[in-house]
Design a protein around this motif. Sequence first.
Motif, short mmCIF file in Angstrom:
data_model
loop_
_atom_site.label_atom_id
_atom_site.label_comp_id
_atom_site.label_asym_id
_atom_site.label_seq_id
_atom_site.Cartn_x
_atom_site.Cartn_y
_atom_site.Cartn_z
N ASP A 334 0.82 -1.22 0.00
CA ASP A 334 0.00 0.00 0.00
C ASP A 334 0.85 1.27 0.00
OD1 ASP A 334 -2.66 -0.87 -0.17
OD2 ASP A 334 -2.68 -1.45 1.93
N GLY A 337 3.07 0.15 -4.07
CA GLY A 337 2.14 -0.20 -5.13
C GLY A 337 2.32 -1.62 -5.59
N ARG A 338 1.27 -2.18 -6.19
CA ARG A 338 1.27 -3.60 -6.57
C ARG A 338 2.26 -3.88 -7.71
NH1 ARG A 338 -2.24 -1.71 -2.87
NH2 ARG A 338 -4.38 -2.48 -3.01
N GLN A 465 -3.28 0.52 -6.59
CA GLN A 465 -3.05 1.00 -5.22
C GLN A 465 -4.00 2.12 -4.86
OE1 GLN A 465 0.71 2.89 -4.75
NE2 GLN A 465 0.49 3.26 -2.56
#
Length: 497
Positions: A334, A337-338, A465
């Motif tokens: 978080d 970011g992914r 995100q």
Amino acid sequence: MTLESLPGSSGYLDLHPERRMSYFGNPYILGLTVVAGIGGLLFGYDTGVISGALLYIKDDFEVVNHSSFLQETIVSMALVGAMIGAASGGWINDAYGRKKATLLADVVFTAGAIVMAVAPDPYILIMGRFLVGLGVGTASVTAPVYIAEASPSEIRGGLVSTNVLMITGGQFLSYLVNLAFTQVQGTWRWMLGVSAVPAVIQFALMLCLPESPRWLFMKNDEAQAITVLSKIYDLARLEDEIDHLSASLEEERQKKNTVKYMDVFKSKEMRLAFLAGAGLQALQQFTGINTVMYYSPTIVQMAGFTSNQLALLLSLIVAAMNAAGTVLGIYLIDHVGRKKLALSSLSGVIISLLILSGAFFAQSSGSSSGLFGWAAVLGLALYIAFFSPGMGPVPWTVNSEIYPEQYRGMCGGMSATVNWVSNLIVAQTFLSVAEAAGTASTFLILAGIAVLAVVFVIMFVPETQGLTFVEVEQIWKERAWGSSYNIESLLEQENQS
């Protein structure tokens, strides 16, 4: 309303970082996450425990000791069950709810654990593995969706990643249990049978938890949904969430009342979403994670450490690093970011697999140096250190948030099935491929797949995100129909009004 004022948007995150910490401190949210995450614990425990139990099953059953195929079947039959459990779990989730799906998974898992513990021969053991797999497969679909739908979007990634932490925690626990029972009569029976305990605990605790608020809204039980939401949000935010949820679900009802599996492939935006989600799940497995977890004691023995107990101890260290890396991933997912997290994770995985391959190449060349055995163990540890914060949680988190409500259970089940099918292929073939091509070449193949995974993430996976479910849905529409889609939709609505 601007993006910055929209609850759950990335702008909202930047304006209200203090809310993120208040949500993490909410005992109701944390309790729900942990109880739902016990499904992940079962998943992780089963993954880890069979790797150690297999060493002793081979000692008890001579036919297993002389058959790589039987060893692979004992490991992979749980994956066959998990494939079926995941495929049916999506439908069970949508029809009967996340809570009932979890309770059913616990019952089936417990039955499987009992069958494994009393199995008189390898074939009954395989049947027990299948039942356990059914439970794990259903839980693997249910837990991430249940957690995501009951989570504020500001911390959704971290909470869904907590389910992955439970998976890695289960793997670590399984190695502790394996070590504890190495000197006990009926070693592997205790190792496998004790897995019923967390399933029974989750069943009892789950009876006290509510259904997912989004599912309740979808089934027109708005009063109960609002009761659940009131325990998650303060009054001001609660009104926004109710309005937002009501509007988005009403829009989805108008689109389609019933969704069929083929509808996923008829919609261009759904095809793109499913490609990203299912692709991530497949690549998570084909980059070798469960090869490492299922066979880590065996790999350690291949590296020259012949003692069962030493192999389990070194594998325990690997499992501990897996759990620690997942804790790091909960924070990073978080904040970083992914997408960035997945790419950095895969870069390290490639390096680690090359180290593993090099160590086994050197050993196969006839060197008697123990240095290469330790290099292989180092490669395993580095692999876990890089994989666990990124490619461990990212596929499950992304799949819990990229599908519209009416598709979420179905697509979540389908993508989880892809994960289990990929898992099965890897688990069923690893030892045979290693025997045929050599362990070094096998890890080199996995490294090549990891390179392809980097390309896939760059091309097909968006950053989600901090976005609301509606904002994520908009990403797919724009990718399918162009960036002008949103403007054209607004103009069409204006003309109709």
